[in-house]
Design a protein around this motif. Structure first.
Motif, short mmCIF file in Angstrom:
data_model
loop_
_atom_site.label_atom_id
_atom_site.label_comp_id
_atom_site.label_asym_id
_atom_site.label_seq_id
_atom_site.Cartn_x
_atom_site.Cartn_y
_atom_site.Cartn_z
N TYR A 118 0.86 -1.18 0.00
CA TYR A 118 0.00 0.00 0.00
C TYR A 118 0.90 1.24 0.00
O TYR A 118 1.79 1.35 0.85
CB TYR A 118 -0.88 0.04 1.24
CG TYR A 118 -1.71 1.31 1.34
CD1 TYR A 118 -3.02 1.33 0.86
CD2 TYR A 118 -1.19 2.47 1.88
CE1 TYR A 118 -3.77 2.50 0.93
CE2 TYR A 118 -1.93 3.65 1.94
CZ TYR A 118 -3.22 3.64 1.45
OH TYR A 118 -3.96 4.80 1.50
N CYS A 139 -6.13 2.47 -2.08
CA CYS A 139 -7.36 1.69 -2.25
C CYS A 139 -8.04 1.96 -3.60
O CYS A 139 -8.37 1.04 -4.33
CB CYS A 139 -8.32 1.90 -1.08
SG CYS A 139 -8.98 3.56 -0.90
N THR A 173 -13.98 5.62 6.81
CA THR A 173 -13.01 5.15 7.81
C THR A 173 -12.36 6.27 8.60
O THR A 173 -11.63 6.01 9.55
CB THR A 173 -11.90 4.33 7.14
OG1 THR A 173 -11.28 5.15 6.14
CG2 THR A 173 -12.46 3.07 6.48
N HIS A 231 -12.67 4.90 1.72
CA HIS A 231 -12.06 3.60 1.40
C HIS A 231 -12.97 2.81 0.48
O HIS A 231 -14.20 2.92 0.56
CB HIS A 231 -11.80 2.82 2.69
CG HIS A 231 -10.95 1.61 2.46
ND1 HIS A 231 -9.65 1.69 1.99
CD2 HIS A 231 -11.20 0.29 2.61
CE1 HIS A 231 -9.16 0.47 1.87
NE2 HIS A 231 -10.08 -0.40 2.24
N GLY A 286 -13.24 -1.17 -1.76
CA GLY A 286 -12.72 -2.50 -2.06
C GLY A 286 -13.60 -3.16 -3.11
O GLY A 286 -14.62 -2.60 -3.52
N HIS A 302 -8.88 -5.50 -1.12
CA HIS A 302 -8.62 -4.06 -1.12
C HIS A 302 -7.16 -3.78 -0.77
O HIS A 302 -6.47 -4.63 -0.21
CB HIS A 302 -9.54 -3.36 -0.11
CG HIS A 302 -9.40 -3.83 1.30
ND1 HIS A 302 -9.15 -2.98 2.35
CD2 HIS A 302 -9.44 -5.06 1.87
CE1 HIS A 302 -9.07 -3.65 3.48
NE2 HIS A 302 -9.25 -4.93 3.22
N SER A 344 -5.13 -1.99 1.69
CA SER A 344 -5.42 -1.53 3.04
C SER A 344 -4.26 -0.71 3.61
O SER A 344 -3.13 -1.21 3.67
CB SER A 344 -5.67 -2.75 3.92
OG SER A 344 -5.59 -2.40 5.29
N SER A 345 -4.55 0.51 4.04
CA SER A 345 -3.50 1.32 4.68
C SER A 345 -3.15 0.72 6.04
O SER A 345 -2.01 0.81 6.49
CB SER A 345 -3.93 2.77 4.82
OG SER A 345 -5.11 2.86 5.60
N SER A 399 -3.20 -2.58 6.90
CA SER A 399 -2.35 -3.76 6.69
C SER A 399 -1.11 -3.42 5.85
O SER A 399 -0.22 -4.24 5.71
CB SER A 399 -3.13 -4.85 5.95
OG SER A 399 -4.27 -5.22 6.67
N THR A 431 -4.98 -6.97 0.50
CA THR A 431 -5.38 -8.06 1.37
C THR A 431 -6.87 -8.35 1.19
O THR A 431 -7.57 -7.59 0.53
CB THR A 431 -5.05 -7.70 2.84
OG1 THR A 431 -5.27 -8.84 3.66
CG2 THR A 431 -5.91 -6.55 3.35
N SER A 489 -10.40 -8.91 3.34
CA SER A 489 -11.01 -8.69 4.65
C SER A 489 -12.47 -9.10 4.61
O SER A 489 -13.05 -9.28 3.54
CB SER A 489 -10.91 -7.21 5.04
OG SER A 489 -9.57 -6.80 5.13
N TYR A 519 -14.81 -3.07 9.69
CA TYR A 519 -15.48 -2.86 8.41
C TYR A 519 -17.00 -2.91 8.55
O TYR A 519 -17.71 -2.26 7.80
CB TYR A 519 -14.95 -3.82 7.35
CG TYR A 519 -13.52 -3.45 6.99
CD1 TYR A 519 -13.24 -2.23 6.38
CD2 TYR A 519 -12.46 -4.29 7.31
CE1 TYR A 519 -11.93 -1.87 6.08
CE2 TYR A 519 -11.16 -3.93 7.02
CZ TYR A 519 -10.90 -2.71 6.40
OH TYR A 519 -9.62 -2.35 6.11
#
Length: 135
Positions: free
Chosen positions: A27, A39, A84, A92, A94, A104, A106-107, A109, A113, A115, A122
């Motif tokens: 990311y 994203c 978010t 955000h 996905g 998506h 993910s900032s 993670s 990834t 989720s 979420y």
């Protein structure tokens, strides 16, 4: 499924398969691929490469470029949107994969990834979905 707004299952499968090839990619805020993503950059890249669909660049614009659909009617390849930041706007996005899962960049993670929409975070921040193929 032949109306202009409906995408074939094959196209939707193609989007998910291609998106999965990017799992683990880093990311990076503002990045649009091919190896690093934010994203909306990830979603835009996947749709352009896998389905030749051009999406708006940022998640807040992606969230409004087609009519919202009920989460009950989501199907794989639809876009899912989240608020978010607590600022009252979409921040955000996905790609829905089915079975309440989405892929998506993910900032949190710091990578691409998968989720669950049922995870606490979420579930609380999910706002709506769109069918990017609707006319």
């Amino acid at each position: 499924m032949t109306s202009s707004g409906a995408a074939s299952t094959a196209i939707r499968d193609q989007i998910i398969s291609f998106a999965q090839t990017k799992l683990g990619s880093p990311y990076v805020w503002g990045a649009t691929g091919p190896n690093t993503f934010d994203c909306s950059g990830f979603v835009g890249y996947v749709f352009k490469k896998a389905a030749n669909v051009s999406l708006p660049r940022v998640s807040s614009s992606q969230a409004t470029f087609k009519p919202r659909i009920s989460s009950m009617n989501m199907t794989k390849g639809d876009l899912v949107f989240f608020e978010t930041t607590g600022k009252g706007r979409i921040s955000h996005v996905g790609i829905y994969m089915g079975n309440r899962q989405f892929i998506h960049a993910s900032s949190g993670s710091r990578r691409v990834t998968v989720s669950s929409l049922d995870s606490n975070f979420y579930n609380k921040t999910f706002r709506w979905a769109i069918n990017p193929f609707s006319s």
